[in-house]
Design an enzyme around this catalytic site. Structure first.
Site, PDB file in Angstrom:
ATOM      1  CG  MET A  24      46.043  52.072  54.572  1.00 35.26           C
ATOM      2  SD  MET A  24      45.755  51.081  56.051  1.00 35.26           S
ATOM      3  CE  MET A  24      47.280  50.115  56.103  1.00 35.26           C
TER       4      MET A  24
ATOM      5  CG  ASP B 288      52.478  44.357  52.478  1.00 35.74           C
ATOM      6  OD1 ASP B 288      52.841  44.296  53.670  1.00 35.74           O
ATOM      7  OD2 ASP B 288      51.910  45.356  51.979  1.00 35.74           O
ATOM      8  N   GLY B 289      52.616  41.369  54.562  1.00 34.51           N
ATOM      9  CA  GLY B 289      51.703  41.017  55.648  1.00 34.51           C
ATOM     10  C   GLY B 289      52.165  39.781  56.400  1.00 34.51           C
TER      11      GLY B 289
ATOM     12  N   GLY C 252      45.034  46.534  55.358  1.00 32.45           N
ATOM     13  CA  GLY C 252      44.401  47.485  56.269  1.00 32.45           C
ATOM     14  C   GLY C 252      45.160  47.702  57.572  1.00 32.45           C
ATOM     15  CG  PHE C 253      44.259  47.000  60.550  1.00 29.76           C
ATOM     16  CD1 PHE C 253      44.179  48.152  61.326  1.00 29.76           C
ATOM     17  CD2 PHE C 253      43.147  46.601  59.815  1.00 29.76           C
ATOM     18  CE1 PHE C 253      42.996  48.885  61.383  1.00 29.76           C
ATOM     19  CE2 PHE C 253      41.966  47.338  59.866  1.00 29.76           C
ATOM     20  CZ  PHE C 253      41.885  48.482  60.649  1.00 29.76           C
TER      21      PHE C 253
ATOM     22  CG  MET D 211      47.694  42.565  49.581  1.00 32.11           C
ATOM     23  SD  MET D 211      48.980  43.562  50.363  1.00 32.11           S
ATOM     24  CE  MET D 211      48.493  43.493  52.104  1.00 32.11           C
TER      25      MET D 211
ATOM     26  CG  MET E 195      46.254  48.994  50.753  1.00 35.65           C
ATOM     27  SD  MET E 195      46.926  48.541  52.363  1.00 35.65           S
ATOM     28  CE  MET E 195      48.330  49.660  52.404  1.00 35.65           C
TER      29      MET E 195
ATOM     30  CG  HIS F 251      55.706  48.664  51.963  1.00 32.39           C
ATOM     31  ND1 HIS F 251      55.476  48.216  50.669  1.00 32.39           N
ATOM     32  CD2 HIS F 251      54.530  48.548  52.615  1.00 32.39           C
ATOM     33  CE1 HIS F 251      54.203  47.846  50.565  1.00 32.39           C
ATOM     34  NE2 HIS F 251      53.598  48.032  51.725  1.00 32.39           N
TER      35      HIS F 251
ATOM     36  CB  SER G 165      55.567  48.222  56.326  1.00 33.55           C
ATOM     37  OG  SER G 165      54.443  49.069  56.482  1.00 33.55           O
TER      38      SER G 165
ATOM     39  CG  ASP H 229      51.492  49.889  54.119  1.00 31.94           C
ATOM     40  OD1 ASP H 229      51.334  49.294  53.039  1.00 31.94           O
ATOM     41  OD2 ASP H 229      52.169  49.437  55.060  1.00 31.94           O
TER      42      ASP H 229
ATOM     43  CG  HIS I 263      50.606  48.630  49.482  1.00 32.10           C
ATOM     44  ND1 HIS I 263      50.473  47.724  50.527  1.00 32.10           N
ATOM     45  CD2 HIS I 263      49.588  48.341  48.619  1.00 32.10           C
ATOM     46  CE1 HIS I 263      49.435  46.930  50.307  1.00 32.10           C
ATOM     47  NE2 HIS I 263      48.875  47.293  49.173  1.00 32.10           N
TER      48      HIS I 263
HETATM   49  C1  DX5 Z   1      48.873  45.938  55.566  1.00 36.28           C
HETATM   50  C2  DX5 Z   1      50.051  46.692  54.990  1.00 36.28           C
HETATM   51  C3  DX5 Z   1      51.359  46.117  55.337  1.00 36.28           C
HETATM   52  C4  DX5 Z   1      51.698  46.138  56.818  1.00 36.28           C
HETATM   53  C5  DX5 Z   1      52.572  44.959  57.098  1.00 36.28           C
HETATM   54  O1  DX5 Z   1      47.723  46.349  54.963  1.00 36.28           O
HETATM   55  O2  DX5 Z   1      49.958  46.701  53.563  1.00 36.28           O
HETATM   56  O3  DX5 Z   1      52.403  46.739  54.590  1.00 36.28           O
HETATM   57  O4  DX5 Z   1      52.362  47.303  57.204  1.00 36.28           O
HETATM   58  O5  DX5 Z   1      52.782  44.883  58.466  1.00 36.28           O
HETATM   59  P1  DX5 Z   1      53.319  43.559  59.168  1.00 36.28           P
HETATM   60  O6  DX5 Z   1      54.646  43.228  58.552  1.00 36.28           O
HETATM   61  O7  DX5 Z   1      53.431  43.970  60.597  1.00 36.28           O
HETATM   62  O8  DX5 Z   1      52.304  42.472  58.928  1.00 36.28           O
HETATM   63 ZN    ZN Z   2      51.706  47.377  52.408  1.00 35.92          ZN
END
Ligand code: DX5
Ligand code: ZN
Length: 230
Positions: free
Chosen positions: A45, A183-184, A150-151, A145, A76, A41, A18, A43, A74
């Site tokens: 947001m 993911d996460g 979000g983070f 997820m 969000m 990947h 990511s 993200d 992805h």
């Molecule tokens: C969170 C994202 C993830 C995030 C994963 O909302 O969708 O893709 O970047 O980060 P790590 O692998 O650090 O948990």
């Molecule tokens: Zn993601």
């Protein structure tokens, strides 16, 4: 384990770093560090669907032009029907929107496929997956997820694993080729349980970009997932 499982090709496992964990002002250099990944990947947001803001079409278009590997976007965001087709049009190999944000998920998946992208649907940790069983073939990927979206850098939620196992069993029962993504919080210490529950596609942000050698981290994650895959 059967003989065919023992010789499962490495390509059945996908490791998608990511870029949320990359250095945003050195993106080109950081993308060059993940040449052995399957996808990058991305993200997106919008600070509405999730309480954080990243980047949009313009940035992703430049990432697409620069990345050594295809993009796994992805989204969000609210109102994915309005925005998701644009990511497919700019050439993203895979576009995943959230089930919670979509009014007509099957119609949107069909629109993404018609443009030429793989169509993905994502569910937050608290969202049930049973409504997807009858429409599995409409999607190329389902993202379970393993943190609240979000983070980056959050802890893996093992309580999401039963949902993944349910989806995996259902996909097998129906002979579906759908990819199951997590993911996460995916790292060397959590990837095995996700693989055992049926995931085949793994997003890792901090575990890859936080490593001294991202390609070595990708190889280690791939090997552990491989050993624990079905
Ligand atoms: C969170 C994202 C993830 C995030 C994963 O909302 O969708 O893709 O970047 O980060 P790590 O692998 O650090 O948990
Ligand atoms: Zn993601």
């Amino acid at each position: 384990m059967t003989l065919s499982d023992a010789f499962r090709p490495a390509s059945d496992i996908r490791i998608n770093p990511s870029i949320l964990a990359a250095d945003f002002v050195n993106m080109q250099a950081d993308l060059a560090r993940i040449g052995t990944a399957d996808f990058a990947h991305v993200d997106v947001m919008d600070n509405h669907f999730v309480p954080n803001l990243t980047f949009g079409l313009q940035m992703v278009e430049r990432v697409q032009a620069t990345s050594p590997v295809p993009l796994d976007v992805h989204l969000m965001i609210d109102d994915p029907a309005r925005w998701a087709p644009g990511y497919a049009e700019l050439g993203a190999a895979s576009v995943t929107f959230h089930l919670e944000a979509a009014t007509e998920p099957v119609a949107l998946a069909r629109a993404l496929r018609a443009i030429g992208a793989r169509a993905g649907v994502a569910v937050k940790p608290g969202t049930p997956v049973e409504s997807l069983f009858d429409v599995l073939d409409e999607f190329d990927q389902i993202l379970v997820m393993t943190v609240e979206p979000g983070f980056g850098g959050q802890s893996f939620m093992p309580e999401t694993m039963p949902k993944l196992a349910l989806l995996s069993a259902e996909a097998r029962r129906r002979g579906s080729a759908v990819w199951l993504q997590v993911d996460g919080g995916i790292s060397e210490s959590t990837i095995a349980q996700a693989a055992e529950a049926g995931a085949d596609t793994f997003v890792a942000g901090s575990a890859v970009f936080g490593a001294h050698d991202p390609d070595a981290a990708i190889a280690a994650l791939r090997s552990t997932a491989q050993q624990h895959a079905h």
